[in-house]
Design a protein around this motif. Sequence first.
Motif, mmCIF file in Angstrom:
data_model
loop_
_atom_site.group_PDB
_atom_site.id
_atom_site.type_symbol
_atom_site.label_atom_id
_atom_site.label_comp_id
_atom_site.label_asym_id
_atom_site.label_seq_id
_atom_site.Cartn_x
_atom_site.Cartn_y
_atom_site.Cartn_z
ATOM 1 N N CYS A 100 -7.106 5.814 3.574
ATOM 2 C CA CYS A 100 -6.352 5.004 2.615
ATOM 3 C C CYS A 100 -4.873 5.004 2.972
ATOM 4 O O CYS A 100 -4.325 6.025 3.385
ATOM 5 C CB CYS A 100 -6.503 5.556 1.208
ATOM 6 S SG CYS A 100 -8.164 5.477 0.566
ATOM 7 N N LYS A 101 -4.265 3.855 2.786
ATOM 8 C CA LYS A 101 -2.827 3.722 2.952
ATOM 9 C C LYS A 101 -2.274 3.009 1.727
ATOM 10 O O LYS A 101 -2.887 2.089 1.204
ATOM 11 C CB LYS A 101 -2.484 2.919 4.200
ATOM 12 C CG LYS A 101 -2.811 3.636 5.483
ATOM 13 C CD LYS A 101 -2.414 2.796 6.672
ATOM 14 C CE LYS A 101 -2.801 3.517 7.950
ATOM 15 N NZ LYS A 101 -2.541 2.704 9.133
ATOM 16 N N ILE A 102 -1.108 3.446 1.302
ATOM 17 C CA ILE A 102 -0.418 2.826 0.178
ATOM 18 C C ILE A 102 0.762 2.046 0.749
ATOM 19 O O ILE A 102 1.547 2.586 1.522
ATOM 20 C CB ILE A 102 0.061 3.883 -0.827
ATOM 21 C CG1 ILE A 102 -1.130 4.659 -1.380
ATOM 22 C CG2 ILE A 102 0.860 3.234 -1.944
ATOM 23 C CD1 ILE A 102 -0.762 5.870 -2.178
ATOM 24 N N TYR A 103 0.859 0.785 0.381
ATOM 25 C CA TYR A 103 1.940 -0.076 0.842
ATOM 26 C C TYR A 103 2.872 -0.360 -0.341
ATOM 27 O O TYR A 103 2.419 -0.731 -1.417
ATOM 28 C CB TYR A 103 1.402 -1.404 1.362
ATOM 29 C CG TYR A 103 0.693 -1.301 2.681
ATOM 30 C CD1 TYR A 103 1.356 -1.579 3.858
ATOM 31 C CD2 TYR A 103 -0.643 -0.924 2.763
ATOM 32 C CE1 TYR A 103 0.719 -1.487 5.086
ATOM 33 C CE2 TYR A 103 -1.292 -0.823 3.974
ATOM 34 C CZ TYR A 103 -0.602 -1.103 5.130
ATOM 35 O OH TYR A 103 -1.233 -1.006 6.343
ATOM 36 N N ILE A 104 4.162 -0.177 -0.079
ATOM 37 C CA ILE A 104 5.181 -0.502 -1.074
ATOM 38 C C ILE A 104 6.195 -1.410 -0.396
ATOM 39 O O ILE A 104 6.791 -1.038 0.612
ATOM 40 C CB ILE A 104 5.887 0.758 -1.609
ATOM 41 C CG1 ILE A 104 4.872 1.751 -2.184
ATOM 42 C CG2 ILE A 104 6.918 0.381 -2.664
ATOM 43 C CD1 ILE A 104 5.465 3.080 -2.555
#
Length: 121
Positions: A100-104
């Motif tokens: 999982c990767k979180i993009y902001i």
Amino acid sequence: MFREILIVLFFVPLLLTAQQKTNQKCKDVKRGAEQLPCKITNRYSIDIIPDKETAVKYADMLISNRELLSADKAKPYLVNLINDNKIWQVIIKSYNCRSCKIYININKNTGEILNFYKVED
């Protein structure tokens, strides 16, 4: 004569509405979570988030409040400038999920959060 009246009553308004829809290039109302807005606001003469360190501190605050992740465990972040150097894109590897990767995406000038989403590869 009747034919010309029908053309004026039906086809002219149809042509006018079709012409208005072609002028609308941007559809921010129905954009996806991962899509950037069409118009990026540039309100101030000095950027609110001028460098990577400020963007990382801002992302630390966001993920600790929203995703309930520890900022120290999730580091290092991948920080890039995108969209003609107007947007900071912070990519965070989530330690709770293997892929999982979180993009902001953060507006550099106003500090506005444009996108905050998680992707599972």
